[in-house]
Design an enzyme around this catalytic site. Structure first.
Site, PDB file in Angstrom:
ATOM      1  N   SER A  30       0.824  -1.219   0.000  1.00 57.47           N
ATOM      2  CA  SER A  30       0.000   0.000   0.000  1.00 57.47           C
ATOM      3  C   SER A  30       0.854   1.263   0.000  1.00 57.47           C
ATOM      4  O   SER A  30       1.676   1.459   0.894  1.00 57.47           O
ATOM      5  CB  SER A  30      -0.896   0.037   1.238  1.00 57.47           C
ATOM      6  OG  SER A  30      -1.847  -0.971   1.187  1.00 57.47           O
ATOM      7  N   HIS A  61      -3.056   0.639  -4.801  1.00 59.34           N
ATOM      8  CA  HIS A  61      -2.482  -0.533  -5.474  1.00 59.34           C
ATOM      9  C   HIS A  61      -2.772  -0.404  -6.969  1.00 59.34           C
ATOM     10  O   HIS A  61      -3.916  -0.563  -7.395  1.00 59.34           O
ATOM     11  CB  HIS A  61      -3.119  -1.834  -4.943  1.00 59.34           C
ATOM     12  CG  HIS A  61      -2.724  -2.172  -3.539  1.00 59.34           C
ATOM     13  ND1 HIS A  61      -1.851  -3.193  -3.242  1.00 59.34           N
ATOM     14  CD2 HIS A  61      -3.067  -1.623  -2.367  1.00 59.34           C
ATOM     15  CE1 HIS A  61      -1.678  -3.250  -1.935  1.00 59.34           C
ATOM     16  NE2 HIS A  61      -2.409  -2.312  -1.378  1.00 59.34           N
ATOM     17  N   HIS A  83      -5.402  -9.249  -1.608  1.00 63.27           N
ATOM     18  CA  HIS A  83      -5.484  -9.654  -0.196  1.00 63.27           C
ATOM     19  C   HIS A  83      -6.639 -10.625   0.009  1.00 63.27           C
ATOM     20  O   HIS A  83      -7.634 -10.585  -0.713  1.00 63.27           O
ATOM     21  CB  HIS A  83      -5.721  -8.435   0.703  1.00 63.27           C
ATOM     22  CG  HIS A  83      -4.739  -7.317   0.525  1.00 63.27           C
ATOM     23  ND1 HIS A  83      -4.825  -6.411  -0.504  1.00 63.27           N
ATOM     24  CD2 HIS A  83      -3.644  -6.970   1.248  1.00 63.27           C
ATOM     25  CE1 HIS A  83      -3.819  -5.538  -0.406  1.00 63.27           C
ATOM     26  NE2 HIS A  83      -3.084  -5.859   0.635  1.00 63.27           N
ATOM     27  N   TYR A  85      -8.784 -10.442   2.358  1.00 61.81           N
ATOM     28  CA  TYR A  85     -10.000  -9.714   2.745  1.00 61.81           C
ATOM     29  C   TYR A  85     -10.792  -9.198   1.549  1.00 61.81           C
ATOM     30  O   TYR A  85     -11.956  -8.822   1.676  1.00 61.81           O
ATOM     31  CB  TYR A  85      -9.689  -8.573   3.725  1.00 61.81           C
ATOM     32  CG  TYR A  85      -8.840  -7.449   3.174  1.00 61.81           C
ATOM     33  CD1 TYR A  85      -9.332  -6.532   2.246  1.00 61.81           C
ATOM     34  CD2 TYR A  85      -7.528  -7.295   3.595  1.00 61.81           C
ATOM     35  CE1 TYR A  85      -8.550  -5.511   1.745  1.00 61.81           C
ATOM     36  CE2 TYR A  85      -6.728  -6.269   3.099  1.00 61.81           C
ATOM     37  CZ  TYR A  85      -7.241  -5.388   2.173  1.00 61.81           C
ATOM     38  OH  TYR A  85      -6.458  -4.388   1.673  1.00 61.81           O
ATOM     39  N   GLU A  86     -10.162  -9.156   0.359  1.00 60.54           N
ATOM     40  CA  GLU A  86     -10.885  -8.700  -0.830  1.00 60.54           C
ATOM     41  C   GLU A  86     -11.827  -9.788  -1.338  1.00 60.54           C
ATOM     42  O   GLU A  86     -12.576  -9.572  -2.288  1.00 60.54           O
ATOM     43  CB  GLU A  86      -9.894  -8.310  -1.931  1.00 60.54           C
ATOM     44  CG  GLU A  86      -9.081  -7.071  -1.594  1.00 60.54           C
ATOM     45  CD  GLU A  86      -7.948  -6.817  -2.577  1.00 60.54           C
ATOM     46  OE1 GLU A  86      -8.219  -6.304  -3.668  1.00 60.54           O
ATOM     47  OE2 GLU A  86      -6.791  -7.154  -2.256  1.00 60.54           O
ATOM     48  N   ALA A 113       2.699  -2.168   4.129  1.00 59.61           N
ATOM     49  CA  ALA A 113       2.420  -1.108   5.090  1.00 59.61           C
ATOM     50  C   ALA A 113       1.967  -1.806   6.371  1.00 59.61           C
ATOM     51  O   ALA A 113       1.200  -2.771   6.309  1.00 59.61           O
ATOM     52  CB  ALA A 113       1.307  -0.215   4.555  1.00 59.61           C
ATOM     53  N   MET A 214      -1.955  -6.838   7.077  1.00 61.92           N
ATOM     54  CA  MET A 214      -2.980  -7.711   6.486  1.00 61.92           C
ATOM     55  C   MET A 214      -2.488  -8.461   5.253  1.00 61.92           C
ATOM     56  O   MET A 214      -3.302  -8.887   4.425  1.00 61.92           O
ATOM     57  CB  MET A 214      -4.202  -6.869   6.097  1.00 61.92           C
ATOM     58  CG  MET A 214      -4.753  -6.012   7.219  1.00 61.92           C
ATOM     59  SD  MET A 214      -6.067  -4.955   6.622  1.00 61.92           S
ATOM     60  CE  MET A 214      -6.273  -3.836   8.024  1.00 61.92           C
ATOM     61  N   SER A 215      -1.185  -8.591   5.102  1.00 64.76           N
ATOM     62  CA  SER A 215      -0.674  -9.231   3.878  1.00 64.76           C
ATOM     63  C   SER A 215       0.561 -10.059   4.201  1.00 64.76           C
ATOM     64  O   SER A 215       0.774 -10.460   5.342  1.00 64.76           O
ATOM     65  CB  SER A 215      -0.330  -8.145   2.851  1.00 64.76           C
ATOM     66  OG  SER A 215       0.758  -7.371   3.302  1.00 64.76           O
ATOM     67  N   ASN A 238       1.621   3.866  10.620  1.00 63.77           N
ATOM     68  CA  ASN A 238       0.834   4.427  11.729  1.00 63.77           C
ATOM     69  C   ASN A 238       1.236   3.703  13.004  1.00 63.77           C
ATOM     70  O   ASN A 238       1.776   2.604  12.948  1.00 63.77           O
ATOM     71  CB  ASN A 238      -0.670   4.211  11.467  1.00 63.77           C
ATOM     72  CG  ASN A 238      -1.020   2.749  11.249  1.00 63.77           C
ATOM     73  OD1 ASN A 238      -0.727   2.180  10.200  1.00 63.77           O
ATOM     74  ND2 ASN A 238      -1.613   2.131  12.248  1.00 63.77           N
ATOM     75  N   HIS A 252      -7.028   4.404   6.277  1.00 67.69           N
ATOM     76  CA  HIS A 252      -6.228   4.043   5.095  1.00 67.69           C
ATOM     77  C   HIS A 252      -5.487   5.255   4.522  1.00 67.69           C
ATOM     78  O   HIS A 252      -4.412   5.111   3.951  1.00 67.69           O
ATOM     79  CB  HIS A 252      -7.138   3.399   4.040  1.00 67.69           C
ATOM     80  CG  HIS A 252      -6.404   2.716   2.911  1.00 67.69           C
ATOM     81  ND1 HIS A 252      -5.450   1.745   3.126  1.00 67.69           N
ATOM     82  CD2 HIS A 252      -6.468   2.875   1.562  1.00 67.69           C
ATOM     83  CE1 HIS A 252      -4.963   1.337   1.950  1.00 67.69           C
ATOM     84  NE2 HIS A 252      -5.576   2.008   0.988  1.00 67.69           N
TER      85      HIS A 252
HETATM   86  N1  HPA Z   1      -3.143  -2.695  11.232  1.00 68.32           N
HETATM   87  C1  HPA Z   1      -3.251  -3.596  10.239  1.00 68.32           C
HETATM   88  N2  HPA Z   1      -2.790  -3.391   9.020  1.00 68.32           N
HETATM   89  C2  HPA Z   1      -2.181  -2.228   8.753  1.00 68.32           C
HETATM   90  C3  HPA Z   1      -2.040  -1.231   9.749  1.00 68.32           C
HETATM   91  C4  HPA Z   1      -2.552  -1.483  11.044  1.00 68.32           C
HETATM   92  O1  HPA Z   1      -2.457  -0.649  11.975  1.00 68.32           O
HETATM   93  N3  HPA Z   1      -1.391  -0.199   9.162  1.00 68.32           N
HETATM   94  C5  HPA Z   1      -1.141  -0.550   7.878  1.00 68.32           C
HETATM   95  N4  HPA Z   1      -1.618  -1.786   7.630  1.00 68.32           N
END
Ligand code: HPA
Length: 279
Positions: A30, A61, A83, A85-86, A113, A214-215, A238, A252
């Site tokens: 991402s 993406h 992913h 989740y998609e 990310a 998440m990947s 973050n 996001h």
């Molecule tokens: N959690 C899960 N996936 C993420 C995060 C997060 O804080 N930041 C970027 N991808």
């Protein structure tokens, strides 16, 4: 389910777009896709042109495979990934990895990310994965479930050396030489698409996670199953929120914004790493 022939067919379509024969695969997560803009002799193949390849549905993406030269190496870079989740199956999420193997790629460099849990991590820092915890995978959501094609890889896969030690050491050396903050830590892989609750963040930290995302973990399983060397690096986009008494909420947009700081740092590290390949 895919078969060997499906990976081969997709690889032939990719090869019909460029005479370059990549030996290194790169997955750009991402907000990190811009890294491939630095490639020379660049050819981009949109995912929809490659039979069987899952399309990217997430903002940030781009959804194309970029083949080109970078730091003296021929690379195939995924600008965006699919992913779980998609709604993609594990077989679909890992289809690109098996196509990369069919292309002759022996080393895979993954980026993502991630939210930072380790209190020493700042937004914009990088974290090299020294290991991971794959919670959905441990519970059965992983790409190695089901019948095993022995011609692709072994039924039972050792995962104690998933992240190549020599590649990690070299990346750490490059980061130190160039004054780039690069941590080594444990990536905690979850399915998403929701960001974690504060209680989940405290649980993940207690279990040994330094960053959460998440990947990556499914792709790493498929790549190790195929016998590829693997290195992976998270960009901390973050700080994970670990208490409910806050006005803060992860989103996001901040994940994509942090990519602006992370891409130049990652580019420098990859350049240093790749200019010495094979290591
Ligand atoms: N959690 C899960 N996936 C993420 C995060 C997060 O804080 N930041 C970027 N991808």
């Amino acid at each position: 389910m895919y078969s060997r022939g499906d990976y081969q067919r997709a690889a032939e379509v990719v090869q019909s777009h460029s005479d370059l024969r990549p030996t290194i695969g790169l997955i750009l997560g991402s907000g990190l896709g811009k890294l491939a803009d630095a490639f020379n002799e660049r050819v981009s193949v949109p995912y929809e042109r490659i039979p069987g390849w899952p399309l990217s549905t997430v903002e940030g993406h781009q959804g194309q495979l970029v083949i080109g030269e970078f730091a003296g190496q021929i690379i195939a870079a995924q600008q965006g990934r699919a992913h779980f989740y998609e709604g993609y199956s594990m077989a679909e999420v890992t289809f690109p990895i098996r196509v990369m193997k069919a292309l002759g790629i022996g080393s895979l460099l993954l980026t993502n990310a991630a939210g930072g849990l380790n209190p020493r991590y700042q937004v914009g820092d990088l974290m090299l994965l020294e290991d991971h915890i794959n919670l959905p995978g441990m519970a059965g959501a992983n790409p190695l479930m089901g019948p095993n094609d022995e011609t692709l890889g072994p039924r039972f896969l050792g995962m104690s050396q998933a992240y190549d030690r020599r590649l990690r050491q070299r990346a750490l050396d490059v980061a130190r030489e160039r004054d780039i903050p690069l941590h080594s830590g444990v990536y905690f892989g979850l399915s998403g698409p929701f960001f974690e609750t504060p209680a989940e963040i405290r649980m993940i930290r207690a279990l040994g996670g330094d960053a959460v995302g998440m990947s990556t973990v499914n792709e790493v399983l498929a790549a190790r199953h195929a016998g590829m060397r693997v290195m992976a690096c998270s960009g901390v986009t973050n700080r994970a929120i670990d208490a409910v008494d806050t006005e803060l909420e992860t989103n996001h947009e901040e994940v994509l914004e942090a990519g602006e700081i992370i891409v130049p740092r990652l580019t420098t590290i990859l350049k240093g790493l790749l200019s010495n390949f094979p290591i």
